[in-house]
Design an enzyme around this catalytic site. Structure first.
Site, PDB file in Angstrom:
ATOM      1  N   THR A 126     -26.251  -3.727   2.550  1.00 36.08           N
ATOM      2  CA  THR A 126     -26.624  -2.315   2.692  1.00 36.08           C
ATOM      3  C   THR A 126     -27.543  -1.910   1.544  1.00 36.08           C
ATOM      4  O   THR A 126     -27.449  -2.448   0.433  1.00 36.08           O
ATOM      5  CB  THR A 126     -25.353  -1.428   2.740  1.00 36.08           C
ATOM      6  OG1 THR A 126     -25.734  -0.088   3.001  1.00 36.08           O
ATOM      7  CG2 THR A 126     -24.556  -1.469   1.448  1.00 36.08           C
ATOM      8  N   THR A 127     -28.443  -0.980   1.833  1.00 41.67           N
ATOM      9  CA  THR A 127     -29.426  -0.541   0.830  1.00 41.67           C
ATOM     10  C   THR A 127     -28.730   0.069  -0.383  1.00 41.67           C
ATOM     11  O   THR A 127     -27.774   0.829  -0.231  1.00 41.67           O
ATOM     12  CB  THR A 127     -30.380   0.490   1.474  1.00 41.67           C
ATOM     13  OG1 THR A 127     -31.027  -0.146   2.571  1.00 41.67           O
ATOM     14  CG2 THR A 127     -31.428   0.988   0.493  1.00 41.67           C
ATOM     15  N   SER A 148      -5.026  13.479  -3.168  1.00 43.61           N
ATOM     16  CA  SER A 148      -5.981  14.571  -3.035  1.00 43.61           C
ATOM     17  C   SER A 148      -5.438  15.802  -2.319  1.00 43.61           C
ATOM     18  O   SER A 148      -5.927  16.897  -2.542  1.00 43.61           O
ATOM     19  CB  SER A 148      -7.229  14.086  -2.311  1.00 43.61           C
ATOM     20  OG  SER A 148      -6.933  13.781  -0.975  1.00 43.61           O
ATOM     21  N   LYS A 165     -17.610  13.199  -6.915  1.00 36.09           N
ATOM     22  CA  LYS A 165     -16.736  14.377  -7.081  1.00 36.09           C
ATOM     23  C   LYS A 165     -16.948  14.962  -8.483  1.00 36.09           C
ATOM     24  O   LYS A 165     -17.921  15.662  -8.693  1.00 36.09           O
ATOM     25  CB  LYS A 165     -15.298  13.982  -6.753  1.00 36.09           C
ATOM     26  CG  LYS A 165     -15.192  13.466  -5.291  1.00 36.09           C
ATOM     27  CD  LYS A 165     -13.782  13.292  -4.819  1.00 36.09           C
ATOM     28  CE  LYS A 165     -13.686  12.470  -3.539  1.00 36.09           C
ATOM     29  NZ  LYS A 165     -14.171  13.125  -2.325  1.00 36.09           N
ATOM     30  N   THR A 208     -15.151   7.340  -7.842  1.00 38.43           N
ATOM     31  CA  THR A 208     -16.328   7.868  -7.139  1.00 38.43           C
ATOM     32  C   THR A 208     -17.274   8.539  -8.126  1.00 38.43           C
ATOM     33  O   THR A 208     -16.853   9.004  -9.187  1.00 38.43           O
ATOM     34  CB  THR A 208     -15.908   8.895  -6.068  1.00 38.43           C
ATOM     35  OG1 THR A 208     -17.073   9.311  -5.334  1.00 38.43           O
ATOM     36  CG2 THR A 208     -15.281  10.137  -6.680  1.00 38.43           C
ATOM     37  N   HIS A 212      -9.934  11.130  -7.565  1.00 40.79           N
ATOM     38  CA  HIS A 212      -9.717  12.546  -7.886  1.00 40.79           C
ATOM     39  C   HIS A 212      -9.325  12.749  -9.343  1.00 40.79           C
ATOM     40  O   HIS A 212      -8.747  13.774  -9.693  1.00 40.79           O
ATOM     41  CB  HIS A 212      -8.674  13.153  -6.945  1.00 40.79           C
ATOM     42  CG  HIS A 212      -9.168  13.210  -5.543  1.00 40.79           C
ATOM     43  ND1 HIS A 212      -9.997  14.223  -5.079  1.00 40.79           N
ATOM     44  CD2 HIS A 212      -9.016  12.354  -4.511  1.00 40.79           C
ATOM     45  CE1 HIS A 212     -10.308  13.979  -3.817  1.00 40.79           C
ATOM     46  NE2 HIS A 212      -9.737  12.861  -3.442  1.00 40.79           N
ATOM     47  N   SER A 214       0.844  -1.196   0.000  1.00 40.87           N
ATOM     48  CA  SER A 214       0.000   0.000   0.000  1.00 40.87           C
ATOM     49  C   SER A 214       0.884   1.252   0.000  1.00 40.87           C
ATOM     50  O   SER A 214       1.808   1.368   0.821  1.00 40.87           O
ATOM     51  CB  SER A 214      -0.865  -0.063   1.274  1.00 40.87           C
ATOM     52  OG  SER A 214      -1.615   1.102   1.449  1.00 40.87           O
ATOM     53  N   THR A 270      -5.645  14.890   8.305  1.00 40.87           N
ATOM     54  CA  THR A 270      -5.824  14.821   6.844  1.00 40.87           C
ATOM     55  C   THR A 270      -4.486  15.071   6.143  1.00 40.87           C
ATOM     56  O   THR A 270      -4.186  14.476   5.115  1.00 40.87           O
ATOM     57  CB  THR A 270      -6.885  15.851   6.397  1.00 40.87           C
ATOM     58  OG1 THR A 270      -8.046  15.670   7.208  1.00 40.87           O
ATOM     59  CG2 THR A 270      -7.261  15.676   4.950  1.00 40.87           C
TER      60      THR A 270
HETATM   61  N1  PMP Z   1     -10.465   7.817  -2.184  1.00 44.72           N
HETATM   62  C1  PMP Z   1      -9.889   9.030  -2.057  1.00 44.72           C
HETATM   63  C2  PMP Z   1      -8.484   9.197  -2.512  1.00 44.72           C
HETATM   64  C3  PMP Z   1     -10.602  10.113  -1.515  1.00 44.72           C
HETATM   65  O1  PMP Z   1     -10.022  11.301  -1.387  1.00 44.72           O
HETATM   66  C4  PMP Z   1     -11.937   9.910  -1.111  1.00 44.72           C
HETATM   67  C5  PMP Z   1     -12.815  11.010  -0.517  1.00 44.72           C
HETATM   68  N2  PMP Z   1     -12.287  12.185  -0.238  1.00 44.72           N
HETATM   69  C6  PMP Z   1     -12.484   8.645  -1.257  1.00 44.72           C
HETATM   70  C7  PMP Z   1     -11.729   7.619  -1.786  1.00 44.72           C
HETATM   71  C8  PMP Z   1     -13.892   8.367  -0.845  1.00 44.72           C
HETATM   72  O2  PMP Z   1     -14.766   8.756  -1.858  1.00 44.72           O
HETATM   73  P1  PMP Z   1     -16.273   9.180  -1.507  1.00 44.72           P
HETATM   74  O3  PMP Z   1     -16.217  10.626  -1.113  1.00 44.72           O
HETATM   75  O4  PMP Z   1     -17.038   8.924  -2.751  1.00 44.72           O
HETATM   76  O5  PMP Z   1     -16.701   8.323  -0.373  1.00 44.72           O
END
Ligand code: PMP
Length: 406
Positions: free
Chosen positions: A276-277, A188, A247, A244, A216, A136, A362
């Protein structure tokens, strides 16, 4: 135990470190992005948002809103169940086809968010593939880290974007041990981009699967918005592409795109998918409309890139310390959580400019920053106001500026 005292004590600690998060309460207005109404606070009611991940303004696009309205009117609000039990609608199936096509993969699998997709897919692969070791990247998002942890698979962290370190680590593992390498394309917070081709070379040399988070990048890069891997012609060499819908596509949801067998495997074994739904069908239809539009239109991508270049150049011209990168993310470095919060407050209260401060965890301590994300719908006047406001604040606090080349 005095539970209440425990909770408030922990929060007081965060406040003391300047890391306590206060949310701006915004009311987005259809068609008016990046303008939003702000509730509460003492500053202007109308603010200009400069830190949204609705990178292209697709969350307000007429085609997206039209698809959502239409599906809502025809199909109602919720999906009515998990994907397994009554919740797989025509809209989910169409969206998965759209996503598989976007990434040139056999199949795609939807989740309720990007976070869940990483957590569930990595968690399932790590838990179910016997003896799998996951490598990772040190800069990976919390959702990947949590998924890997949850899987209890053996894990190694390789130095950020360092394919040589990855190569050494893979070479030291038994040849026949199953391996998976998890990394992102655009990171990000620093906005730096992974050396994807080199990482894939290394993966292939050692028989490792590759898992890339393009959260991203999807919608933003590549001729059809397939991400950095599409731009670089590498999608077919990647085992799993994760993205995603929340975004650049402007809606909500997450997904993986991969071979039919791998998607079917995750679909069949992942608790984060099964129990989950499902997403509301109207949102699935809205996301599909957004993807379809961005497959055909580069106008939004180009507009964003132009705006990013202008903002970056203008901030640099007045000596605001901007971290260099090749993406659409502009980190303005402050380096102190209290200053960062103060600057963000002044921007909001005095200038009606909303940029949320980004603090530890963060980003690492000492690298606190404002993360600015220009969109194609920010105007030249918005840019002037942002640059003037930041320049004025930098003078007010006597913050150091970067020397500007003559
Ligand atoms: N992967 C990365 C690199 C992210 O920055 C984020 C959210 N900031 C996610 C996954 C999660 O995506 P989501 O906001 O759709 O849950």
């Amino acid at each position: 135990m005095d539970y209440e005292a425990f909770f408030t004590g922990a929060l007081d600690e965060l406040k003391g470190e300047g890391r306590y998060r206060i949310f701006a309460e915004l009311e987005r207005r259809a068609g008016a992005y990046p303008r939003a109404r702000r509730h509460g606070g003492t500053g202007p009611d109308e603010v200009t948002v400069w830190c949204s991940n609705d990178y292209l303004g697709m969350g307000q696009h007429p085609k997206v809103l039209g698809a959502i309205h239409d599906t809502l009117d025809r199909c109602g609000a919720g999906a009515g169940g998990t994907r397994n039990i009554a919740g797989t609608t025509h809209q989910h199936v169409c969206l998965e086809r759209e996503l598989a096509d976007l990434h040139g993969k056999e199949s795609a699998l939807l989740f309720t968010s990007g976070y869940v997709s990483n957590w569930a897919a990595l968690g399932t692969l790590g838990a179910r593939i016997p003896n799998l070791v996951i490598l990772s990247d040190a800069g990976n998002h919390a959702s990947m880290i949590e998924g890997i942890r949850h899987s209890r698979a053996e894990r190694q962290v390789f130095a950020h974007n360092d394919w040589r370190d990855l190569d050494r680590r893979l070479a030291a593992l038994p040849k026949d041990q199953p391996k998976l390498v998890a990394f992102e394309s655009v990171y990000s917070m620093d906005g730096d981009i992974a050396p994807i081709a080199e990482i894939l070379d290394v993966c292939e040399a050692h028989g490792a699967m590759s898992y890339i988070d393009e959260v991203h990048a999807v919608g933003l890069y590549g001729p059809r918005g397939g991400g950095i891997a599409e731009r670089e012609g590498l999608m077919d060499r990647i085992t799993v592409i994760e993205g995603t819908l929340g975004k650049a596509f402007g809606v909500l949801g997450g997904y993986i795109a991969a071979s039919s067998a791998l998607c079917d495997f995750v679909r069949s074994f992942s608790s984060g998918f099964i129990f989950t739904t499902a997403l509301p069908p109207a949102l699935a239809a809205g996301a599909a409309a957004s993807i379809r539009h961005l497959k055909d239109s580069s106008e939004e991508r180009q507009g964003q890139q132009d705006r990013v270049a202008t903002v970056r150049a203008r901030l640099k011209a007045v000596g605001i310390p901007v971290m260099d990168n090749d993406s659409h993310i502009i980190p303005v470095m402050v380096g102190n959580p209290v200053h960062c919060k103060q600057i963000s407050d002044w921007l909001l209260e005095e200038y009606g400019i909303y940029v949320q401060p980004i603090n530890y965890p963060t980003v690492p301590r000492g690298t606190e920053r404002l993360r600015i994300t220009p969109s194609p719908v920010h105007t030249a006047e918005d840019v002037d106001k942002l640059v003037d406001a930041l320049s004025e604040i930098w003078s007010r606090c006597a913050l150091s500026r970067v020397a500007v080349a003559a």
